[in-house]
Write a protein that holds these residues in place. Structure first.
Motif, PDB file in Angstrom:
ATOM      1  N   LEU A  23      41.680   2.801 -18.866  1.00 46.67           N
ATOM      2  CA  LEU A  23      41.827   1.472 -18.251  1.00 46.67           C
ATOM      3  C   LEU A  23      40.624   1.142 -17.372  1.00 46.67           C
ATOM      4  N   MET A  24      40.083   2.166 -16.676  1.00 44.62           N
ATOM      5  CA  MET A  24      38.869   1.966 -15.900  1.00 44.62           C
ATOM      6  C   MET A  24      37.720   1.537 -16.811  1.00 44.62           C
ATOM      7  N   GLN A  25      37.607   2.188 -17.964  1.00 43.96           N
ATOM      8  CA  GLN A  25      36.544   1.847 -18.903  1.00 43.96           C
ATOM      9  C   GLN A  25      36.690   0.406 -19.410  1.00 43.96           C
ATOM     10  N   MET A  26      37.934  -0.016 -19.673  1.00 48.90           N
ATOM     11  CA  MET A  26      38.155  -1.380 -20.128  1.00 48.90           C
ATOM     12  C   MET A  26      37.751  -2.381 -19.045  1.00 48.90           C
ATOM     13  N   SER A  27      38.019  -2.033 -17.785  1.00 46.89           N
ATOM     14  CA  SER A  27      37.649  -2.905 -16.670  1.00 46.89           C
ATOM     15  C   SER A  27      36.127  -3.017 -16.562  1.00 46.89           C
ATOM     16  N   VAL A  28      35.442  -1.877 -16.763  1.00 49.50           N
ATOM     17  CA  VAL A  28      33.976  -1.875 -16.742  1.00 49.50           C
ATOM     18  C   VAL A  28      33.437  -2.755 -17.864  1.00 49.50           C
ATOM     19  N   LYS A  29      33.990  -2.599 -19.048  1.00 56.58           N
ATOM     20  CA  LYS A  29      33.516  -3.364 -20.216  1.00 56.58           C
ATOM     21  C   LYS A  29      33.824  -4.850 -20.052  1.00 56.58           C
ATOM     22  N   PHE A  30      34.963  -5.170 -19.454  1.00 54.33           N
ATOM     23  CA  PHE A  30      35.364  -6.571 -19.273  1.00 54.33           C
ATOM     24  C   PHE A  30      34.393  -7.305 -18.353  1.00 54.33           C
ATOM     25  N   THR A  31      33.938  -6.633 -17.293  1.00 53.45           N
ATOM     26  CA  THR A  31      33.026  -7.276 -16.336  1.00 53.45           C
ATOM     27  C   THR A  31      31.558  -7.077 -16.715  1.00 53.45           C
ATOM     28  N   VAL A  37      25.442  -3.377 -13.490  1.00 52.69           N
ATOM     29  CA  VAL A  37      25.991  -2.026 -13.438  1.00 52.69           C
ATOM     30  C   VAL A  37      26.186  -1.540 -12.007  1.00 52.69           C
ATOM     31  N   PHE A  38      25.186  -1.772 -11.129  1.00 46.47           N
ATOM     32  CA  PHE A  38      25.268  -1.226  -9.774  1.00 46.47           C
ATOM     33  C   PHE A  38      26.375  -1.890  -8.955  1.00 46.47           C
ATOM     34  N   GLU A  39      26.701  -3.114  -9.289  1.00 45.14           N
ATOM     35  CA  GLU A  39      27.834  -3.789  -8.652  1.00 45.14           C
ATOM     36  C   GLU A  39      29.137  -3.145  -9.105  1.00 45.14           C
ATOM     37  N   GLN A  40      29.226  -2.814 -10.382  1.00 43.62           N
ATOM     38  CA  GLN A  40      30.401  -2.125 -10.911  1.00 43.62           C
ATOM     39  C   GLN A  40      30.548  -0.741 -10.265  1.00 43.62           C
ATOM     40  N   VAL A  41      29.442  -0.012 -10.161  1.00 40.46           N
ATOM     41  CA  VAL A  41      29.472   1.338  -9.592  1.00 40.46           C
ATOM     42  C   VAL A  41      29.888   1.292  -8.119  1.00 40.46           C
ATOM     43  N   PHE A  42      29.399   0.275  -7.381  1.00 34.15           N
ATOM     44  CA  PHE A  42      29.754   0.151  -5.968  1.00 34.15           C
ATOM     45  C   PHE A  42      31.260  -0.015  -5.797  1.00 34.15           C
ATOM     46  N   PHE A  43      31.848  -0.917  -6.556  1.00 33.63           N
ATOM     47  CA  PHE A  43      33.282  -1.146  -6.429  1.00 33.63           C
ATOM     48  C   PHE A  43      34.078   0.064  -6.926  1.00 33.63           C
ATOM     49  N   ARG A  44      33.540   0.770  -7.935  1.00 31.93           N
ATOM     50  CA  ARG A  44      34.220   1.963  -8.428  1.00 31.93           C
ATOM     51  C   ARG A  44      34.350   3.011  -7.331  1.00 31.93           C
ATOM     52  N   ASN A  45      33.328   3.138  -6.471  1.00 33.66           N
ATOM     53  CA  ASN A  45      33.334   4.165  -5.434  1.00 33.66           C
ATOM     54  C   ASN A  45      33.948   3.706  -4.116  1.00 33.66           C
ATOM     55  N   VAL A 211      39.201  -7.561 -11.344  1.00 36.02           N
ATOM     56  CA  VAL A 211      38.918  -6.494 -12.305  1.00 36.02           C
ATOM     57  C   VAL A 211      37.969  -5.461 -11.681  1.00 36.02           C
ATOM     58  N   LEU A 212      37.002  -5.918 -10.863  1.00 36.73           N
ATOM     59  CA  LEU A 212      36.116  -4.980 -10.165  1.00 36.73           C
ATOM     60  C   LEU A 212      36.909  -4.051  -9.252  1.00 36.73           C
ATOM     61  N   LEU A 213      37.877  -4.607  -8.537  1.00 39.63           N
ATOM     62  CA  LEU A 213      38.742  -3.776  -7.696  1.00 39.63           C
ATOM     63  C   LEU A 213      39.554  -2.810  -8.551  1.00 39.63           C
ATOM     64  N   SER A 214      39.966  -3.280  -9.718  1.00 39.03           N
ATOM     65  CA  SER A 214      40.778  -2.419 -10.593  1.00 39.03           C
ATOM     66  C   SER A 214      39.969  -1.229 -11.097  1.00 39.03           C
ATOM     67  N   ILE A 215      38.630  -1.370 -11.208  1.00 30.62           N
ATOM     68  CA  ILE A 215      37.792  -0.231 -11.600  1.00 30.62           C
ATOM     69  C   ILE A 215      37.995   0.910 -10.612  1.00 30.62           C
ATOM     70  N   GLY A 216      37.916   0.569  -9.315  1.00 28.85           N
ATOM     71  CA  GLY A 216      38.106   1.588  -8.281  1.00 28.85           C
ATOM     72  C   GLY A 216      39.530   2.106  -8.225  1.00 28.85           C
ATOM     73  N   ILE A 217      40.503   1.205  -8.394  1.00 28.23           N
ATOM     74  CA  ILE A 217      41.915   1.612  -8.332  1.00 28.23           C
ATOM     75  C   ILE A 217      42.247   2.558  -9.482  1.00 28.23           C
TER      76      ILE A 217
END
Length: 294
Positions: A23-31, A37-45, A211-217
């Motif tokens: 599900l995290m991967q789908m969130s990454v692909k969706f956004t 990428v670095f915005e995605q990585v920031f929210f992931r962490n 969805v960015l928040l969901s990457i981290g969640i």
């Protein structure tokens, strides 16, 4: 009876972890179409940083480790960060199943790094697993010197960085608590991503922000359920179920993004999965023999 129940619990937690990672991967692909990428990585962490910071404070643990362990915490964090960045790039530029199986080839590099840096022996079983996994990875990469090969090589790079991070983790685990290690990694990753994110920041829509928040969640939930899986059952019994991420990611990718699995990719998946299952079966057999003689 209790042992079987614990293994069953461990299996359920490991499969749940695989689902959350997918599900995290789908969130990454969706956004990934608009969000860098670095915005995605920031929210992931960010979410993991807050969660582990709370747990470190609650348990009275160290936020930054000891003076002795700090260089290893930095090394593990840098390698892990580079692995995540490369992995997110790979997800955004490849079919989901391809990206997932390349990242799951990290045990190849763990064996190599453990051989050279931790002085672990290279048995016949490990060598067979190494060769089969490498051949499987080549089927997925399919080097044809076109625009497709670069994301695939980045995917292999993510596995190499992850392998280095896991090798370092096996060393630093003896020195620090899990929450401290994860907090330190999340902090370093967030600090490294922040300036890179701000230099190319894209204001997300309300849906993209969610969805960015969901990457981290999802990443946090995956880590928690993964930890619980290893708590209830030994790694030799349940580690193979982490490959459930490949199945979930392939299914989601097909229905949500029309990703197709080529025959070559399927051969690669089967080779890598088969090699890792053989390793899993061999380790479980050794563990049972060892238990009989103890």
């Amino acid at each position: 009876m209790e042992k079987n129940q614990n293994i069953r619990k461990g299996t359920i937690f490991m499969l749940t972890s695989s689902l959350f990672f997918a599900l995290m991967q789908m969130s990454v692909k969706f956004t990934g179409g608009r969000i860098p990428v670095f915005e995605q990585v920031f929210f992931r962490n960010l979410i993991t940083l807050i969660l582990c910071g709370f747990l470190v404070k609650k348990n009275g643990e160290r936020f930054f480790g000891t003076k002795e362990s700090r260089p290893w915490l930095f090394l593990r964090s840098i390698l892990g960060y580079l692995g995540v960045v490369a992995y997110f790039y790979c997800i955004n530029h490849m079919p989901t199943a391809d990206a997932t199986i390349l990242q799951k080839s990290s045990p190849i590099f763990v064996m190599i790094f453990a051989l050279f840096f931790l002085k672990e022996s290279l048995t016949k079983t490990k060598l067979a697993v190494l060769i089969l996994s490498f051949i499987g990875a080549m089927f997925v990469v399919r080097p044809e010197f076109n625009s497709r090969v670069f994301p695939a090589l980045v995917g292999l790079g993510s596995a190499a960085f992850a392998g280095g991070a896991y090798t370092t983790l096996s060393y630093v685990n003896k020195m620090e608590k899990t929450n401290t290690i994860i907090f330190f990694f999340s902090l370093v990753s967030s600090l490294l991503s922040l300036p890179l994110m701000l230099s190319n920041f894209v204001m997300p829509t309300a849906m993209e922000f969610f969805v960015l928040l969901s990457i981290g969640i999802f990443a946090g939930l995956a880590q928690i359920t993964l930890t619980l899986g290893y708590k209830y059952a030994p790694a030799s019994e349940v580690s193979i179920y982490t490959y459930g991420t490949i199945v979930f990611a392939a299914i989601f990718g097909y229905f949500l993004f029309q990703d197709k699995i080529s025959p070559m990719t399927m051969i690669g998946i089967l080779l890598i999965f088969g090699a890792q299952y053989y390793s899993f079966y061999h380790n479980r057999k050794l563990a049972r023999i060892k238990k009989q003689y103890n």
